[in-house]
Design a protein around this motif. Sequence first.
Motif, short mmCIF file in Angstrom:
data_model
loop_
_atom_site.label_atom_id
_atom_site.label_comp_id
_atom_site.label_asym_id
_atom_site.label_seq_id
_atom_site.Cartn_x
_atom_site.Cartn_y
_atom_site.Cartn_z
N ARG A 102 0.84 -1.14 -0.04
CA ARG A 102 0.00 0.17 -0.02
C ARG A 102 0.88 1.43 -0.03
NH1 ARG A 102 -5.25 -1.31 2.08
NH2 ARG A 102 -5.67 -3.16 0.97
N TYR A 139 -10.37 -3.88 14.73
CA TYR A 139 -9.72 -4.67 13.57
C TYR A 139 -8.44 -4.89 14.36
CZ TYR A 139 -7.17 -5.15 9.20
OH TYR A 139 -6.70 -5.60 8.15
N ASP A 198 -20.18 -5.56 -1.66
CA ASP A 198 -19.19 -4.45 -1.42
C ASP A 198 -17.83 -5.01 -0.74
OD1 ASP A 198 -18.68 -1.89 -0.88
OD2 ASP A 198 -19.33 -1.80 1.12
N GLY A 199 -16.83 -4.35 -1.26
CA GLY A 199 -15.71 -4.59 -0.52
C GLY A 199 -15.25 -6.13 -0.50
N GLN A 200 -14.68 -6.37 0.72
CA GLN A 200 -14.15 -7.77 0.68
C GLN A 200 -15.43 -8.91 0.79
OE1 GLN A 200 -11.06 -9.03 0.65
NE2 GLN A 200 -10.64 -7.07 -0.03
N PHE A 201 -16.64 -8.37 1.26
CA PHE A 201 -17.70 -9.25 1.19
C PHE A 201 -17.98 -10.17 0.12
CE2 PHE A 201 -18.57 -5.62 4.27
CZ PHE A 201 -18.63 -6.50 5.55
N LYS A 202 -17.58 -9.51 -0.86
CA LYS A 202 -17.85 -10.16 -2.45
C LYS A 202 -17.16 -11.41 -2.63
CE LYS A 202 -15.02 -7.14 -4.82
NZ LYS A 202 -14.90 -5.88 -5.72
N ASN A 203 -15.95 -11.46 -1.70
CA ASN A 203 -15.04 -12.77 -1.65
C ASN A 203 -15.45 -13.74 -0.72
OD1 ASN A 203 -13.48 -11.27 -3.60
ND2 ASN A 203 -12.29 -10.29 -1.95
N HIS A 204 -16.44 -13.56 -0.06
CA HIS A 204 -16.93 -14.54 1.05
C HIS A 204 -18.14 -15.21 1.05
CE1 HIS A 204 -13.14 -13.62 2.99
NE2 HIS A 204 -13.33 -12.42 3.07
N SER A 327 -20.20 -7.06 9.11
CA SER A 327 -21.00 -6.06 8.49
C SER A 327 -21.58 -5.11 9.79
CB SER A 327 -22.32 -6.71 7.97
OG SER A 327 -23.09 -5.72 7.56
#
Length: 344
Positions: A102, A139, A198-204, A327
């Motif tokens: 990053r 986090y 949305d975000g990382q949710f689409k990978n799970h 979420s």
Amino acid sequence: MADIIDLSSLVSAVRFIDFRVFVSMLCGVNLNMSCGMDSSMKSSLLEKLKQCGSLLSGYDGNVDSCVFASREDCRNTVWTYLTDDDGILDSFQADDELKKKRKISFLRRRKDVYKALGPGSAAGTATVLALGSLFTSSYKGSESHIDIHEAPRDQKIQLLIQKVEFLPFVAEILSAGKKFALETIKAPFLCAQLRLLDGQFKNHWKGTFLVLKQKLEVLKQTGSLPVHVFVMTDLPQLNWTGTYLGDLAKDSGAFKLFVLREEDELVAETTTELLNAGNAIKLQSGFSNFEGRDQQCDALSLPDIRLYVEETICSCASLGFVGTAGSTIAESIGLMRKNNICSK
């Protein structure tokens, strides 16, 4: 915010001003007149608002004693209040891999908000304090931006923290959610809040659907059929085909699915009720020169309230609630259920 969230419990401790009133006063713009303006006048108004907005945002930096622009954000600062860790490094720091990926070159420090922005500070002399996003979430063992959960040294702030732990939606939204549960679903039901795009949710997707599947299998075996399920998701129904939701929709003998659509009459009715209620305007005191928006504006500036009605519906799900891990919406629904908002 106050049009959606019931802030009445805080009026004894916090002084509120509606943002529309604030802008009208500080920018010298009468928003009441904007709807009836011709295009040339409206263009001039928008330009004035743009300039004033840039000033208020702190984008151009500090402006004398008018605006103080905070440069702290969640990358470099974790806010605390009256603790003994002001200035020390936070427990979470970017590792070498993340720094390289990053291009991160900063350290995260814990900073006392009272010392940095309170009386006696440069910010304390300004009329307006401009901050970026104040979103925070736990986090990796640390808060991402604001770590103020208690204030044992300041009872006034401690009481305020307790009050804001849970703030319900306004009556119009709560009534709409309860109405949908009673008059549309008409039976005990499970709520499934599925954040998929949305975000990382689409990978799970697999993990998200697995929890729901396990819960529904239990209800299918032990309860009456069909099992009623309210689905709250950002995945459009047209895209359900080939997913677990599509399979559930096909199995009409075992499951009966319900969704709330943006075009549903209940959403339109509730939106109109909110506009007429003027909850935010009612909260403030001492700014009586603002009479609200012209009715001609309503069609162009309707608030999007479906999400909040959906959350209320989920708070009424007597067969249980399955939310998406991580979420904040699921967390909000959990708080509503914990506070038995549906039974009040």
